[in-house]
Motif scaffolding. Structure first.
Motif, short mmCIF file in Angstrom:
data_model
loop_
_atom_site.label_atom_id
_atom_site.label_comp_id
_atom_site.label_asym_id
_atom_site.label_seq_id
_atom_site.Cartn_x
_atom_site.Cartn_y
_atom_site.Cartn_z
N LYS A 152 -55.63 -13.26 20.10
CA LYS A 152 -54.98 -12.03 20.56
C LYS A 152 -55.97 -11.05 21.17
CE LYS A 152 -51.05 -12.23 17.47
NZ LYS A 152 -50.26 -11.52 16.48
N LYS A 153 -57.18 -11.00 20.66
CA LYS A 153 -58.16 -10.03 21.15
C LYS A 153 -58.93 -10.54 22.36
CE LYS A 153 -58.90 -7.55 16.88
NZ LYS A 153 -59.88 -7.04 15.93
N ASP A 213 -57.84 -9.06 25.78
CA ASP A 213 -58.23 -7.64 25.87
C ASP A 213 -59.72 -7.51 26.14
OD1 ASP A 213 -55.64 -6.80 25.37
OD2 ASP A 213 -55.97 -6.66 23.19
N ARG A 228 -60.29 -8.36 29.75
CA ARG A 228 -59.81 -7.27 30.60
C ARG A 228 -60.83 -6.12 30.61
NH1 ARG A 228 -55.22 -6.52 28.09
NH2 ARG A 228 -54.32 -8.34 29.08
N GLY A 229 -61.35 -5.79 29.45
CA GLY A 229 -62.37 -4.75 29.35
C GLY A 229 -63.64 -5.11 30.10
#
Length: 86
Positions: A20-21, A24, A27-28
């Motif tokens: 899940k992380k 992210d 994307r970061g």
């Protein structure tokens, strides 16, 4: 690198960050790279006018006709050469 090296790295990332992380984090990282690239290109654009001004001052000095163009857009060209500001 061999294919099994890549598989091991992917498995380690999944275990450390979880499925899940990971999007992210990617994307970061993408945003950070975009910001970094835009800052680098901005710095290069700022350096180009300084290089052109130096080259222009050298050419003007060799011909004896010194004309400096106001780079901030506040005034017209002048007939004197000011030393560059640091």
């Amino acid at each position: 690198m061999q294919p099994w090296h890549i598989i091991v790295v992917v498995v380690v990332f999944l275990v450390l960050f979880g499925s899940k992380k990971l999007p992210d984090a990617a994307r970061g990282l993408g945003r950070s790279m975009r910001i970094f690239n835009s800052e680098v290109s901005e710095m290069q654009n700022e350096a180009k006018p300084e290089q052109n001004a130096t080259r222009g001052e050298l050419e003007a000095g060799s011909t004896g006709n010194a004309t400096q163009v106001d780079t901030n857009g506040a005034g017209a060209a002048t007939n004197s050469i000011r030393p560059p500001t640091p």
